[in-house]
Write a protein that holds these residues in place. Structure first.
Motif, PDB file in Angstrom:
ATOM      1  N   GLU A   1      47.618  30.975  54.095  1.00 44.27           N
ATOM      2  CA  GLU A   1      47.721  31.946  53.015  1.00 44.27           C
ATOM      3  C   GLU A   1      47.920  33.322  53.620  1.00 44.27           C
ATOM      4  OE1 GLU A   1      44.914  31.820  49.847  1.00 44.27           O
ATOM      5  OE2 GLU A   1      44.684  29.647  50.018  1.00 44.27           O
ATOM      6  N   PHE A   2      48.994  33.961  53.217  1.00 41.58           N
ATOM      7  CA  PHE A   2      49.284  35.307  53.676  1.00 41.58           C
ATOM      8  C   PHE A   2      48.789  36.290  52.625  1.00 41.58           C
ATOM      9  CE2 PHE A   2      51.891  32.824  56.357  1.00 41.58           C
ATOM     10  CZ  PHE A   2      52.195  33.598  57.463  1.00 41.58           C
ATOM     11  N   GLU A   3      48.132  37.335  53.088  1.00 43.29           N
ATOM     12  CA  GLU A   3      47.571  38.351  52.197  1.00 43.29           C
ATOM     13  C   GLU A   3      48.173  39.705  52.574  1.00 43.29           C
ATOM     14  OE1 GLU A   3      43.250  40.510  51.838  1.00 43.29           O
ATOM     15  OE2 GLU A   3      43.308  38.390  52.381  1.00 43.29           O
ATOM     16  N   LYS A   4      48.744  40.399  51.585  1.00 45.28           N
ATOM     17  CA  LYS A   4      49.292  41.724  51.837  1.00 45.28           C
ATOM     18  C   LYS A   4      48.173  42.687  52.208  1.00 45.28           C
ATOM     19  CE  LYS A   4      53.313  41.655  48.808  1.00 45.28           C
ATOM     20  NZ  LYS A   4      54.027  42.347  47.728  1.00 45.28           N
ATOM     21  N   THR A   5      48.440  43.521  53.200  1.00 43.12           N
ATOM     22  CA  THR A   5      47.454  44.530  53.587  1.00 43.12           C
ATOM     23  C   THR A   5      47.720  45.867  52.900  1.00 43.12           C
ATOM     24  OG1 THR A   5      48.756  45.335  55.457  1.00 43.12           O
ATOM     25  CG2 THR A   5      47.201  43.512  55.894  1.00 43.12           C
ATOM     26  N   GLY A   6      48.927  46.005  52.326  1.00 43.83           N
ATOM     27  CA  GLY A   6      49.300  47.282  51.716  1.00 43.83           C
ATOM     28  C   GLY A   6      49.911  48.257  52.718  1.00 43.83           C
ATOM     29  N   ARG A   7      49.953  47.860  53.996  1.00 45.86           N
ATOM     30  CA  ARG A   7      50.533  48.729  55.021  1.00 45.86           C
ATOM     31  C   ARG A   7      51.977  48.312  55.304  1.00 45.86           C
ATOM     32  NH1 ARG A   7      46.540  46.693  58.444  1.00 45.86           N
ATOM     33  NH2 ARG A   7      48.052  46.676  60.141  1.00 45.86           N
ATOM     34  N   ARG A   8      52.751  49.265  55.771  1.00 44.88           N
ATOM     35  CA  ARG A   8      54.114  49.009  56.223  1.00 44.88           C
ATOM     36  C   ARG A   8      54.218  49.509  57.654  1.00 44.88           C
ATOM     37  NH1 ARG A   8      57.685  47.458  52.608  1.00 44.88           N
ATOM     38  NH2 ARG A   8      59.494  48.375  53.590  1.00 44.88           N
ATOM     39  N   GLU A   9      54.977  48.800  58.484  1.00 42.34           N
ATOM     40  CA  GLU A   9      55.187  49.217  59.868  1.00 42.34           C
ATOM     41  C   GLU A   9      56.659  49.063  60.219  1.00 42.34           C
ATOM     42  OE1 GLU A   9      52.745  47.397  62.856  1.00 42.34           O
ATOM     43  OE2 GLU A   9      50.893  47.742  61.721  1.00 42.34           O
ATOM     44  N   THR A  10      57.074  49.820  61.197  1.00 41.96           N
ATOM     45  CA  THR A  10      58.421  49.706  61.737  1.00 41.96           C
ATOM     46  C   THR A  10      58.310  49.139  63.142  1.00 41.96           C
ATOM     47  OG1 THR A  10      59.172  51.590  60.430  1.00 41.96           O
ATOM     48  CG2 THR A  10      60.528  50.969  62.324  1.00 41.96           C
ATOM     49  N   VAL A  11      59.020  48.040  63.381  1.00 41.53           N
ATOM     50  CA  VAL A  11      59.027  47.379  64.688  1.00 41.53           C
ATOM     51  C   VAL A  11      60.478  47.290  65.126  1.00 41.53           C
ATOM     52  CG1 VAL A  11      58.469  45.282  65.968  1.00 41.53           C
ATOM     53  CG2 VAL A  11      56.958  46.045  64.122  1.00 41.53           C
TER      54      VAL A  11
ATOM     55  N   GLU B   1      56.571  44.753  55.880  1.00 37.67           N
ATOM     56  CA  GLU B   1      55.219  44.785  55.314  1.00 37.67           C
ATOM     57  C   GLU B   1      54.271  44.029  56.242  1.00 37.67           C
ATOM     58  OE1 GLU B   1      54.451  44.202  51.015  1.00 37.67           O
ATOM     59  OE2 GLU B   1      56.585  43.667  50.983  1.00 37.67           O
ATOM     60  N   VAL B   2      53.050  44.543  56.359  1.00 40.26           N
ATOM     61  CA  VAL B   2      52.037  43.905  57.197  1.00 40.26           C
ATOM     62  C   VAL B   2      51.239  42.932  56.339  1.00 40.26           C
ATOM     63  CG1 VAL B   2      50.032  44.258  58.695  1.00 40.26           C
ATOM     64  CG2 VAL B   2      51.881  45.964  58.641  1.00 40.26           C
ATOM     65  N   PHE B   3      51.154  41.692  56.814  1.00 39.85           N
ATOM     66  CA  PHE B   3      50.382  40.638  56.144  1.00 39.85           C
ATOM     67  C   PHE B   3      49.280  40.167  57.078  1.00 39.85           C
ATOM     68  CE2 PHE B   3      54.215  40.637  53.745  1.00 39.85           C
ATOM     69  CZ  PHE B   3      53.903  40.143  52.494  1.00 39.85           C
TER      70      PHE B   3
ATOM     71  N   GLU C   1      42.029  35.039  62.777  1.00 43.76           N
ATOM     72  CA  GLU C   1      42.741  35.902  61.852  1.00 43.76           C
ATOM     73  C   GLU C   1      43.726  36.760  62.631  1.00 43.76           C
ATOM     74  OE1 GLU C   1      41.323  39.512  59.261  1.00 43.76           O
ATOM     75  OE2 GLU C   1      40.672  37.638  58.317  1.00 43.76           O
ATOM     76  N   SER C   2      44.892  36.965  62.062  1.00 45.67           N
ATOM     77  CA  SER C   2      45.914  37.747  62.729  1.00 45.67           C
ATOM     78  C   SER C   2      46.727  38.498  61.694  1.00 45.67           C
ATOM     79  CB  SER C   2      46.817  36.832  63.551  1.00 45.67           C
ATOM     80  OG  SER C   2      47.658  37.601  64.391  1.00 45.67           O
ATOM     81  N   GLU C   3      47.638  39.331  62.163  1.00 45.67           N
ATOM     82  CA  GLU C   3      48.539  40.050  61.282  1.00 45.67           C
ATOM     83  C   GLU C   3      49.961  39.824  61.743  1.00 45.67           C
ATOM     84  OE1 GLU C   3      47.391  44.179  61.234  1.00 45.67           O
ATOM     85  OE2 GLU C   3      45.838  43.799  59.727  1.00 45.67           O
ATOM     86  N   ALA C   4      50.890  39.931  60.801  1.00 40.52           N
ATOM     87  CA  ALA C   4      52.310  39.801  61.101  1.00 40.52           C
ATOM     88  C   ALA C   4      53.062  40.808  60.264  1.00 40.52           C
ATOM     89  CB  ALA C   4      52.807  38.389  60.794  1.00 40.52           C
ATOM     90  N   VAL C   5      54.120  41.348  60.825  1.00 41.81           N
ATOM     91  CA  VAL C   5      55.008  42.231  60.083  1.00 41.81           C
ATOM     92  C   VAL C   5      56.178  41.371  59.624  1.00 41.81           C
ATOM     93  CG1 VAL C   5      56.453  44.285  60.161  1.00 41.81           C
ATOM     94  CG2 VAL C   5      54.321  44.210  61.472  1.00 41.81           C
ATOM     95  N   LEU C   6      56.342  41.266  58.310  1.00 33.18           N
ATOM     96  CA  LEU C   6      57.421  40.467  57.733  1.00 33.18           C
ATOM     97  C   LEU C   6      58.429  41.393  57.079  1.00 33.18           C
ATOM     98  CD1 LEU C   6      55.304  37.596  56.120  1.00 33.18           C
ATOM     99  CD2 LEU C   6      56.261  37.726  58.421  1.00 33.18           C
ATOM    100  N   THR C   7      59.689  41.014  57.168  1.00 32.76           N
ATOM    101  CA  THR C   7      60.753  41.855  56.648  1.00 32.76           C
ATOM    102  C   THR C   7      61.771  41.028  55.878  1.00 32.76           C
ATOM    103  OG1 THR C   7      62.439  43.491  57.256  1.00 32.76           O
ATOM    104  CG2 THR C   7      62.125  41.663  58.773  1.00 32.76           C
ATOM    105  N   ARG C   8      62.531  41.699  55.050  1.00 34.47           N
ATOM    106  CA  ARG C   8      63.640  41.056  54.339  1.00 34.47           C
ATOM    107  C   ARG C   8      64.980  41.398  55.006  1.00 34.47           C
ATOM    108  NH1 ARG C   8      61.991  39.027  49.392  1.00 34.47           N
ATOM    109  NH2 ARG C   8      59.989  39.791  48.671  1.00 34.47           N
TER     110      ARG C   8
END
Length: 161
Positions: free
Chosen positions: A104-114, A120-122, A130-137
């Motif tokens: 289950e991915f949960e939005k953190t409300g943060r955005r990052e540029t990589v 968006e950071v999930f 627990e970890s985080e990932a930056v997902l993009t369209r």
């Protein structure tokens, strides 16, 4: 490297560059925190994956995966799809491969540029960590991800009944 760190460094340190090399239309370079690189070159269903070595690469061509290596002036090409399918089946039968299962991915409300790409950071949990990932369209990132996954899928989904 732990799955968490590998996944995070692969996603968060991805540097995607689109270019036009001789045989492929697109190219993506993934660099991890330790400086190791993986280059994916792709066009249509053909994919070439190279790691830090200049002497070998994997090639997906016409649905088959090949290992291509060079020793001196001698090149060797070996089909590895059936071998990997057999190994995967053997590991599964012994319970050595466990599925990722549902995440289950949960939005953190943060955005990052990589690597110049906004996402968006999930937050998610994988194997108890627990970890985080930056997902993009971003369409180029999506195309590179599909190319990379296609070579892995072709290796493990070989029917070796």
């Amino acid at each position: 490297m732990s799955p968490k760190k590998l996944f995070k460094s692969t996603l968060l340190a991805a540097a995607v560059a689109v270019s036009a090399p001789l045989a492929y239309a697109d190219k993506a370079t993934y660099e991890s925190d330790d400086g190791s690189k993986m280059v994916i070159e792709y066009e249509g269903e053909n994919v070439r994956m190279t790691t830090s070595s200049d002497n070998s690469y994997m090639l997906l061509k016409d649905g088959e995966v090949y290992s291509v290596s060079r020793e001196g002036d001698q090149w060797t090409v070996m089909p590895i799809g059936e071998f990997m399918g057999t190994m995967t089946k053997a590991f599964e039968s012994k319970g050595l491969l466990k599925g990722i299962g549902d995440a289950e991915f949960e939005k953190t409300g943060r955005r990052e540029t990589v690597a110049g790409i906004r996402g968006e950071v999930f937050r998610f949990e994988y194997d108890g960590d627990e970890s985080e990932a930056v997902l993009t369209r971003d369409k180029d990132v999506a195309a590179a991800t599909v190319a990379m996954m296609s070579i892995f899928t072709a290796m493990v989904d070989k029917d070796v009944s």
